[in-house]
Design an enzyme around this catalytic site. Structure first.
Site, PDB file in Angstrom:
ATOM      1  CB  VAL A  15     -16.834  -4.829  -1.452  1.00  0.00           C
ATOM      2  CG1 VAL A  15     -17.450  -5.045  -2.812  1.00  0.00           C
ATOM      3  CG2 VAL A  15     -15.366  -4.448  -1.585  1.00  0.00           C
ATOM      4  CG  ASP A  33     -22.607 -10.672   6.146  1.00  0.00           C
ATOM      5  OD1 ASP A  33     -21.828  -9.889   5.558  1.00  0.00           O
ATOM      6  OD2 ASP A  33     -22.211 -11.575   6.926  1.00  0.00           O
ATOM      7  NE  ARG A  38     -21.261  -5.591   7.891  1.00  0.00           N
ATOM      8  CZ  ARG A  38     -20.990  -4.300   7.928  1.00  0.00           C
ATOM      9  NH1 ARG A  38     -20.893  -3.676   9.085  1.00  0.00           N
ATOM     10  NH2 ARG A  38     -20.777  -3.615   6.825  1.00  0.00           N
ATOM     11  CB  THR A  83     -10.817 -13.398  -2.128  1.00  0.00           C
ATOM     12  OG1 THR A  83     -10.735 -11.987  -2.362  1.00  0.00           O
ATOM     13  CG2 THR A  83     -12.021 -13.957  -2.824  1.00  0.00           C
ATOM     14  CB  THR A 118      -9.873  -9.258  -5.454  1.00  0.00           C
ATOM     15  OG1 THR A 118     -10.441  -7.968  -5.276  1.00  0.00           O
ATOM     16  CG2 THR A 118      -8.628  -9.164  -6.327  1.00  0.00           C
ATOM     17  CB  CYS A 258      -7.021  -4.975  -1.385  1.00  0.00           C
ATOM     18  SG  CYS A 258      -8.790  -5.094  -1.076  1.00  0.00           S
TER      19      CYS A 258
HETATM   20  N1  LIG Z   1     -12.086  -3.745   1.260  1.00  0.00           N
HETATM   21  C1  LIG Z   1     -11.688  -3.225   0.130  1.00  0.00           C
HETATM   22  O1  LIG Z   1     -11.159  -2.131   0.088  1.00  0.00           O
HETATM   23  C2  LIG Z   1     -11.864  -3.903  -1.188  1.00  0.00           C
HETATM   24  C3  LIG Z   1     -11.737  -3.156  -2.358  1.00  0.00           C
HETATM   25  C4  LIG Z   1     -11.895  -3.787  -3.576  1.00  0.00           C
HETATM   26  C5  LIG Z   1     -12.147  -5.156  -3.607  1.00  0.00           C
HETATM   27  N2  LIG Z   1     -12.243  -5.861  -2.448  1.00  0.00           N
HETATM   28  C6  LIG Z   1     -12.529  -7.286  -2.540  1.00  0.00           C
HETATM   29  O2  LIG Z   1     -13.915  -7.453  -2.242  1.00  0.00           O
HETATM   30  C7  LIG Z   1     -14.118  -8.669  -1.533  1.00  0.00           C
HETATM   31  C8  LIG Z   1     -14.823  -8.391  -0.221  1.00  0.00           C
HETATM   32  O3  LIG Z   1     -13.977  -7.625   0.600  1.00  0.00           O
HETATM   33  P1  LIG Z   1     -14.491  -6.818   1.862  1.00  0.00           P
HETATM   34  O4  LIG Z   1     -13.372  -5.933   2.291  1.00  0.00           O
HETATM   35  O5  LIG Z   1     -15.826  -6.210   1.562  1.00  0.00           O
HETATM   36  O6  LIG Z   1     -14.687  -8.003   2.905  1.00  0.00           O
HETATM   37  P2  LIG Z   1     -15.345  -7.897   4.371  1.00  0.00           P
HETATM   38  O7  LIG Z   1     -14.660  -8.891   5.207  1.00  0.00           O
HETATM   39  O8  LIG Z   1     -15.414  -6.479   4.804  1.00  0.00           O
HETATM   40  O9  LIG Z   1     -16.849  -8.342   4.144  1.00  0.00           O
HETATM   41  C9  LIG Z   1     -17.217  -9.578   3.705  1.00  0.00           C
HETATM   42  C10 LIG Z   1     -18.575  -9.940   4.309  1.00  0.00           C
HETATM   43  O10 LIG Z   1     -18.953 -11.172   3.718  1.00  0.00           O
HETATM   44  C11 LIG Z   1     -19.564 -11.979   4.712  1.00  0.00           C
HETATM   45  N3  LIG Z   1     -19.460 -13.363   4.277  1.00  0.00           N
HETATM   46  C12 LIG Z   1     -18.393 -14.195   4.309  1.00  0.00           C
HETATM   47  N4  LIG Z   1     -18.711 -15.388   3.761  1.00  0.00           N
HETATM   48  C13 LIG Z   1     -19.999 -15.307   3.374  1.00  0.00           C
HETATM   49  C14 LIG Z   1     -20.889 -16.211   2.765  1.00  0.00           C
HETATM   50  N5  LIG Z   1     -20.500 -17.433   2.418  1.00  0.00           N
HETATM   51  N6  LIG Z   1     -22.164 -15.804   2.532  1.00  0.00           N
HETATM   52  C15 LIG Z   1     -22.567 -14.567   2.885  1.00  0.00           C
HETATM   53  N7  LIG Z   1     -21.758 -13.659   3.477  1.00  0.00           N
HETATM   54  C16 LIG Z   1     -20.493 -14.024   3.705  1.00  0.00           C
HETATM   55  C17 LIG Z   1     -18.801 -11.677   5.983  1.00  0.00           C
HETATM   56  O11 LIG Z   1     -19.574 -11.966   7.127  1.00  0.00           O
HETATM   57  C18 LIG Z   1     -18.529 -10.165   5.809  1.00  0.00           C
HETATM   58  O12 LIG Z   1     -19.508  -9.374   6.436  1.00  0.00           O
HETATM   59  C19 LIG Z   1     -12.752  -9.309  -1.389  1.00  0.00           C
HETATM   60  O13 LIG Z   1     -12.532 -10.181  -2.435  1.00  0.00           O
HETATM   61  C20 LIG Z   1     -11.802  -8.131  -1.526  1.00  0.00           C
HETATM   62  O14 LIG Z   1     -10.540  -8.510  -2.013  1.00  0.00           O
HETATM   63  C21 LIG Z   1     -12.136  -5.258  -1.241  1.00  0.00           C
END
Ligand SMILES: NC(=O)c1ccc[n+]([C@@H]2O[C@H](COP(=O)([O-])OP(=O)(O)OC[C@H]3O[C@@H](n4cnc5c(N)ncnc54)[C@H](O)[C@@H]3O)[C@@H](O)[C@H]2O)c1
Length: 424
Positions: A15, A33, A38, A83, A118, A258
């Site tokens: 995201v 990040d 990463r 999340t 989310t 998700c």
């Molecule tokens: N992947 C999807 O398709 C999607 C779609 C819509 C919504 N979401 C929601 O978006 C959110 C993120 O999902 P994602 O798939 O991008 O996750 P992800 O795991 O791909 O990426 C999250 C990133 O955040 C970093 N991170 C974790 N804790 C951190 C902190 N305290 N400070 C800074 N960086 C930190 C991690 O190192 C990681 O690179 C979630 O809540 C998910 O439910 C995801």
């Protein structure tokens, strides 16, 4: 609130990275990040999520960093951290909480903090707001402002990217909502929707995914019923979808970060209010059972065979993405092994080390030169598998082998002599 704010995006995954890149066309963006690895990869132009190309990454004017201090001078913070749920399927807000602490430590008066992760309704204002206030010594709604804007991208889906999706926004005050609408309005061509308030926006996102989970669960349940009757679910769906208001969902294994997770956030919120959700959790139970169920179908189809070599094609949680989180193909493999099958697996997109660490599964480095299998299970419809031709089945299957097509991706494939295809 400045017209040209500097923006920090916190969390650069599926995201956060595409969002940071898109915003950087219009604003000064610090992309933070907490994982140095990463950030190193991204600096080298490699996005392992495959959402942003090397060329786009190289052309983006992002300040990539894993140093929390680097986000200190920003006007707007957008939090896009994971999340997940814990082992008991309870919301794990650890990343959101630690990201809030990091932002709170550098937040200045007038700052706006927007969450995209989310969550269930109330998390932004009742969990994150107080953490930001405590860490910054500022007051929410007076010195700094909260916002929520759910992310709705669908990884691997090139038709529904950030720019093509309506962006829902909500701020703590109408002025903040307008401000967010202006910022996000730059990066979407589909328009911005102003939700009634932050909790409404949080609730809208979590039900979008819970609804999808429940609809898939219904189709999975009727798949089980029709299988007992020797009816193909795909034939049934083909007929049913000719009705204008039939909802077109397919059976399958619901994994990922998700759809299979967010309903638990909604259920948690419901339980906290003393309401025990029936439909939401029934959907989860049904969908969680499908890996084992499909293993039973495969075993039934192979009954009576001496040799028990099975190849499962696809390990990621869905097609054309490298994401292994909550992969249900892993459940399928484990259930087949419990039934005594000798199972190999292949996935052109999954990271082999991650598969080993997360599931103890070794991914075949290549399909070339393998001894032929009794059964090839099409578990994930990666393009590379969809394109299988007769020669692929001939080399992967023994002369009377079975291609078990869980994704209905080989319905037009011409099978070589002796080999059979079965769908669900
Ligand atoms: N992947 C999807 O398709 C999607 C779609 C819509 C919504 N979401 C929601 O978006 C959110 C993120 O999902 P994602 O798939 O991008 O996750 P992800 O795991 O791909 O990426 C999250 C990133 O955040 C970093 N991170 C974790 N804790 C951190 C902190 N305290 N400070 C800074 N960086 C930190 C991690 O190192 C990681 O690179 C979630 O809540 C998910 O439910 C995801």
């Amino acid at each position: 609130m400045p017209e040209q704010p500097s923006i920090a995006v916190v969390g650069l995954g599926y995201v956060g990275l595409p969002l940071a890149v898109a915003l950087s066309e219009y604003f000064s963006v610090v992309a933070f990040d907490k994982a140095p690895q990463r950030v190193e990869e991204l600096r080298a132009g490699n996005d392992r999520t495959r959402e942003v190309t090397q060329e786009t990454l190289a052309g983006a004017t992002l300040h990539l960093t894993s140093e929390a201090a680097d986000i200190s001078a920003c006007d707007v913070y957008i939090v896009t951290v994971p999340t997940p749920v814990d082992r008991e399927n309870r919301p794990d807000l650890g990343a959101v909480i630690s990201a809030s602490r990091a932002v709170g430590a550098v937040l200045r008066p007038g700052g706006v903090v927007v969450y995209e992760s989310t969550v269930y309704p109330g998390v932004t204002e009742e969990v994150c707001g107080p953490i930001l206030a405590e860490a910054s010594g500022l007051t929410a709604g007076r010195d700094f402002f909260l916002g929520y804007s759910p992310e709705r991208i669908n990884p691997g889906d090139r038709r529904h990217g950030l720019r093509q999706i309506v962006k829902v926004v909500a701020g703590q005050t109408p002025e903040v909502t307008d401000y967010l609408a202006e910022i996000y309005g730059r990066v979407t061509e589909a328009g911005v929707f102003r939700a009634a308030d932050i909790k409404t926006a949080e609730a809208a996102k979590v039900i979008e995914n819970a609804q999808r989970d429940i609809n898939i669960a219904f189709v999975n349940e009727v798949t089980k019923i029709f299988n007992r009757m020797d009816l193909s679910i795909y034939d049934v769906l083909e007929a049913a979808r000719t009705k204008w208001n039939f909802l077109d969902f397919r059976p399958g294994m619901v994994g990922g970060h998700c759809i299979g997770v967010d309903p638990y956030y909604l259920a948690h919120c419901s339980e906290a209010l003393g309401l025990h959700p029936q439909v939401i959790l029934a959907g989860r139970r049904t969908n969680d059972s499908m890996g084992t169920y499909f293993a039973g179908m495969v075993a039934e189809a192979l009954r009576g065979r001496q040799s028990r070599r099975v190849l499962v094609l696809g390990l990621t949680f869905k097609e054309n993405v490298p994401d292994l989180r909550n992969s249900k193909a892993a459940d399928l493999i484990s259930a087949l092994r419990q039934r005594g099958y000798d199972v190999s697996t292949h996935d052109p997109l999954a990271d082999p080390q991650e598969a080993l660490d997360d599931f103890g599964l070794e991914i075949l480095p290549s399909l070339d030169g393998q001894d032929p299998f009794d059964c090839v299970v099409g578990a994930v419809a990666h393009d590379a598998y969809r394109d299988f031709a007769s020669g692929d089945f001939a080399s992967l299957l023994v002369p009377d082998g079975l291609a078990f097509d869980l994704r209905n991706m080989w319905d037009d494939a011409v099978m070589p002599p002796g080999r059979q295809r079965r769908s669900i």
